[in-house]
Motif scaffolding. Structure first.
Motif, mmCIF file in Angstrom:
data_model
loop_
_atom_site.group_PDB
_atom_site.id
_atom_site.type_symbol
_atom_site.label_atom_id
_atom_site.label_comp_id
_atom_site.label_asym_id
_atom_site.label_seq_id
_atom_site.Cartn_x
_atom_site.Cartn_y
_atom_site.Cartn_z
ATOM 1 N N UNK A 346 0.780 -1.244 0.000
ATOM 2 C CA UNK A 346 0.000 0.000 0.000
ATOM 3 C C UNK A 346 0.810 1.292 0.000
ATOM 4 N N UNK A 347 2.094 1.235 0.355
ATOM 5 C CA UNK A 347 2.841 2.502 0.434
ATOM 6 C C UNK A 347 2.823 3.281 -0.889
ATOM 7 N N UNK A 348 3.073 2.639 -2.036
ATOM 8 C CA UNK A 348 3.271 3.440 -3.248
ATOM 9 C C UNK A 348 2.024 4.113 -3.821
ATOM 10 N N UNK A 349 0.827 3.631 -3.508
ATOM 11 C CA UNK A 349 -0.341 4.132 -4.239
ATOM 12 C C UNK A 349 -0.791 5.506 -3.767
ATOM 13 N N UNK A 350 -0.261 5.937 -2.642
ATOM 14 C CA UNK A 350 -0.823 7.139 -2.036
ATOM 15 C C UNK A 350 0.227 8.239 -1.910
ATOM 16 N N UNK A 351 -0.183 9.456 -2.215
ATOM 17 C CA UNK A 351 0.733 10.588 -2.069
ATOM 18 C C UNK A 351 0.017 11.755 -1.421
ATOM 19 N N UNK A 352 0.748 12.475 -0.612
ATOM 20 C CA UNK A 352 0.174 13.631 0.071
ATOM 21 C C UNK A 352 0.534 14.880 -0.730
ATOM 22 N N UNK A 353 -0.479 15.643 -1.111
ATOM 23 C CA UNK A 353 -0.233 16.885 -1.849
ATOM 24 C C UNK A 353 -0.455 18.052 -0.895
ATOM 25 N N UNK A 354 0.535 18.927 -0.809
ATOM 26 C CA UNK A 354 0.353 20.101 0.054
ATOM 27 C C UNK A 354 0.980 21.318 -0.599
ATOM 28 N N UNK A 355 0.571 22.494 -0.098
ATOM 29 C CA UNK A 355 1.021 23.727 -0.710
ATOM 30 C C UNK A 355 2.010 24.464 0.177
ATOM 31 N N UNK A 356 2.974 25.109 -0.458
ATOM 32 C CA UNK A 356 3.839 26.014 0.285
ATOM 33 C C UNK A 356 3.104 27.348 0.364
ATOM 34 N N UNK A 357 2.915 27.857 1.570
ATOM 35 C CA UNK A 357 2.120 29.075 1.701
ATOM 36 C C UNK A 357 2.953 30.293 2.100
ATOM 37 N N UNK A 358 4.187 30.071 2.495
ATOM 38 C CA UNK A 358 4.996 31.219 2.912
ATOM 39 C C UNK A 358 6.433 30.769 3.049
ATOM 40 N N UNK A 359 7.328 31.733 3.286
ATOM 41 C CA UNK A 359 8.699 31.329 3.554
ATOM 42 C C UNK A 359 9.249 32.171 4.699
ATOM 43 N N UNK A 360 10.184 31.561 5.421
ATOM 44 C CA UNK A 360 10.789 32.272 6.540
ATOM 45 C C UNK A 360 12.226 32.550 6.136
ATOM 46 N N UNK A 361 12.609 33.812 6.156
ATOM 47 C CA UNK A 361 13.970 34.122 5.730
ATOM 48 C C UNK A 361 14.810 34.512 6.934
ATOM 49 N N UNK A 362 16.109 34.243 6.834
ATOM 50 C CA UNK A 362 17.023 34.546 7.940
ATOM 51 C C UNK A 362 17.175 36.057 8.116
#
Ligand SMILES: *Cc1c(COP(=O)(O)O)cnc(C)c1O
Length: 651
Positions: A346-362
């Motif tokens: 079952x591991x290969x059939x599923x993928x999590x899709x997520x969005x990058x919503x921001x970034x943190x800069x040094x």
């Protein structure tokens, strides 16, 4: 930094190499000329662009984060496992059958279990249960009377009764004895119910698993019978005149076994137990080799813990041939073979899709205009920045770090102004970047300077929860392949780590698969304002879906179930979507009733209105918003909601 135009182009091959799609993805993932990641559910030419699935799902109202289940890929794994054993049995002239079962705990979702049973029907593929709830599922779903239903885990009387009920209905339910007390109860209840049970014995092997998921073995094992306990069991079964009941030997040395030689050793030892029980006069018939068949998460084909040094086909061949060899030596007829391969199915059939919503800069990189006398520490930092040649790189780094720390103490003591501190930080990061840029490529680099990558990486904020969706990454440092699903024709120029939206500093990903290694940053694309940037975490279909935790009350993510469309080349259809948890549902799980909460807040708003602290119209709007969010999803939502404001004005 200007972004779009300046990003050099990248070939599909470069993208596939960098993110390892061909390595961990086997034949299932490629990049097309337009830079889109494609999934090939059957490992052949037919493919689906993941971005197309995301777009269609969004139109149907399901927003990331969500899980995409590629059902044809799941079916293909079931077929491949069964065919691997069939081929091995044929090649070895083995006289038994393969009768595998799917261990439900690895993913109990109904659509997953149903799809596995459907694809496995012609192989008489069965189910394994490890608890009463799982057995309740298995009894209802598994109708094929030629398929096995293996009952593992700790058992009370009700669990055993339920399993015996399965026998009454003509199912091939096998009660696997993990503790001697379960045997007493099984004998007693079988007599009470007048049922002929099928019993298996879980044996404690001296062969131990390895890696993160190794079961504890020997003295401190949670499960299984030692040789002397087996002798007691033998006596009990014989005394109860139930010799016919003993059918199966079972072992499980742990999940994700990276090394094939461990599997061989365990199989040989378990087969010896099997043969001895035949010698003692039991009918037997089945050897259950448990789980452990791995997934090559980093694609390195090595015995590294995220990998495996064998294929499904090699696994099947080694299991079959070693059982055969031991049986031949002992002069015992070979058993039917069952395996409880969960992760590998079952591991290969599923993928999590997520969005990058921001970034943190040094640091912003913006110089701060300073007036008046410059602080000496600041001047020294400027000096370190300008005179790279005067220092060894490590010495330069240490000096800069010391000056920065000095400056921070000065700030704390009141000797440095905010503007100066900002300038100190900017200079420090500038020096770090300069040191990093001058490091020889591929040379011997001191650890501290090697860590600069991580120190300088940007943090991309991602709209998901590690605790809900990638629990093993947090709990066990398990690595999952992560990559953008689009823009793969642009060279990624931003070394980044990922942070989730929980308020937990552990909610992050700063370890990524690399070839037989771990890298601390992942090169990603610069964010484009107003445009979504989608990442995928892959091979997440085993365990992650079900073990999720409600940290910060972020709930289950949505799901999109995809099938290949038969009539259309490269076509697909979304057969089903499942909404992620709504907030009221999550709150209900921890004893908050949404109506009660709304009533409590309403009382406070009414009071404020009565006291003229809030205008009536504003009060109504406040309550409306509160109530609406009560039924909304738990994740961030940055999409503009069209028409809302305008409608308000008109009202
Ligand atoms: C968890 C478990 C499995 C599944 O193991 P995988 O490595 O995921 O295939 C099989 N059998 C038993 C008894 C288990 O506890």
């Amino acid at each position: 930094m200007s972004k779009n135009a300046s990003n050099p182009t990248w070939s599909p091959k470069e993208a596939e190499d960098y993110y390892g799609f061909r390595r961990w993805g086997a034949d299932h993932f490629t990049v097309d000329a337009g830079g889109a990641l494609c999934v090939h559910p059957l490992g052949d030419q037919r493919s689906i662009r993941l971005l197309d699935i995301v777009k269609e799902a969004e139109q149907m109202g399901v927003r990331p984060p969500f899980t995409i289940r590629v059902q044809d890929l799941l079916r293909q794994r079931v077929i491949r496992l069964n065919e691997a054993f069939r081929a091995a049995i044929r090649d070895e002239n083995y006289e038994g059958r393969y009768r595998g079962v799917f261990p439900t705990k690895v993913n109990q979702l109904r659509e997953v279990v149903e799809e596995i049973l459907d694809a496995g029907e012609k192989y008489d593929f069965g189910l394994e249960a490890g608890s009463k709830p799982e057995l309740l599922i298995a009894l209802a779903l598994l109708e094929n009377k030629k398929a096995l239903l293996v009952c593992n885990g700790y058992k009370d009387d009700d669990y055993i009764r339920l399993a015996l009920m399965g026998r009454r209905l003509g199912k091939q339910t096998v009660i696997v004895i993990e503790q001697l007390s379960e045997l007493d109860a099984t004998i007693r209840l079988a007599k009470e119910m007048g049922v002929e049970p099928h019993i298996g014995l879980r044996v404690k092997l001296t062969t131990t698993g390895e890696g993160k998921w190794a079961e504890s073995t020997g003295e401190d094992a949670k499960f299984g019978l030692t040789a002397s306990e087996i002798m007691v069991a033998v006596k009990k079964i014989k005394r109860a005149r139930m010799t016919e009941a003993l059918r199966l030997v079972h072992f499980h040395i742990g999940s994700q076994v990276p090394n094939i030689s461990t599997i061989k050793k365990a199989v040989i030892e378990a087969t010896r137990f099997y043969c001895e029980l035949v010698r003692l006069g039991f009918p037997m018939g089945i050897l259950d080799v448990g789980g452990g068949l791995g997934i090559d998460y980093d694609g390195s084909r090595s015995n590294y813990e995220s990998s495996m040094n064998y294929s499904m086909e090699v696994y099947a061949r080694d299991v079959v041939s070693n059982i055969k060899t031991v049986c031949e030596q002992t002069g015992v007829a070979v058993p039917d073979i069952t395996s409880e391969s969960g992760r590998a199915l079952v591991a290969p059939h599923s993928m999590l899709i997520f969005e990058v919503v921001d970034r943190i800069v040094r640091d912003t990189g913006e110089p701060v205009p300073l007036t008046g006398k410059r602080n000496p520490t600041l001047r020294e930092l400027e000096d370190i920045l300008q005179n790279a040649d005067r220092y060894e790189p490590l010495e330069r780094f240490h000096d800069a770090k010391q000056k920065k720390e000095e400056a921070h103490s000065l700030f704390n003591l009141g000797y440095l102004r905010l503007e100066e501190r900002a300038e100190v930080d900017r200079l420090f990061w500038q020096i770090c970047r300069d040191i990093q840029a001058r490091l020889p490529a591929g040379g011997d680099i001191p650890d501290e300077l090697g860590d600069l990558d991580k120190l300088l990486a940007e943090q991309y904020v991602c709209n998901f929860s590690v605790f809900q969706s990638l629990l093993d990454h947090w709990a066990l440092d398990q690595l999952f392949p992560i990559a953008p699903i689009h823009r793969l024709n642009e060279k990624p120029s931003v070394p980044a780590t990922l942070v989730d939206i929980t308020c937990d500093s552990d909610g992050k990903i700063s370890a990524f698969i690399d070839f037989e290694d771990i890298k601390t940053t992942l090169d990603l694309h610069p964010l484009q304002p107003g445009k979504p940037y989608y990442l995928g975490a892959f091979l997440v279909g085993a365990y992650q879906d079900i073990m999720g935790d409600l940290h910060n009350l972020f709930g289950r993510v949505g799901e999109v179930h995809v099938f290949l469309e038969d009539d259309e080349e490269d076509g697909f259809y979304i057969e089903e979507t499942i909404n992620g948890s709504s907030t009221d549902r999550i709150l209900g799980m921890i004893q908050y009733n949404a109506d009660d909460l709304c009533r409590m807040l309403k009382k406070q708003i009414d009071r404020a209105t009565k006291n003229d602290e809030v205008r009536p119209r504003e009060g109504v709007a406040m309550l409306e918003m509160y109530e609406k969010l009560m039924t909304a999803k738990t994740y961030l939502d940055f999409r503009k909601k069209p028409g809302k404001a305008r409608r308000k004005k008109g009202a």
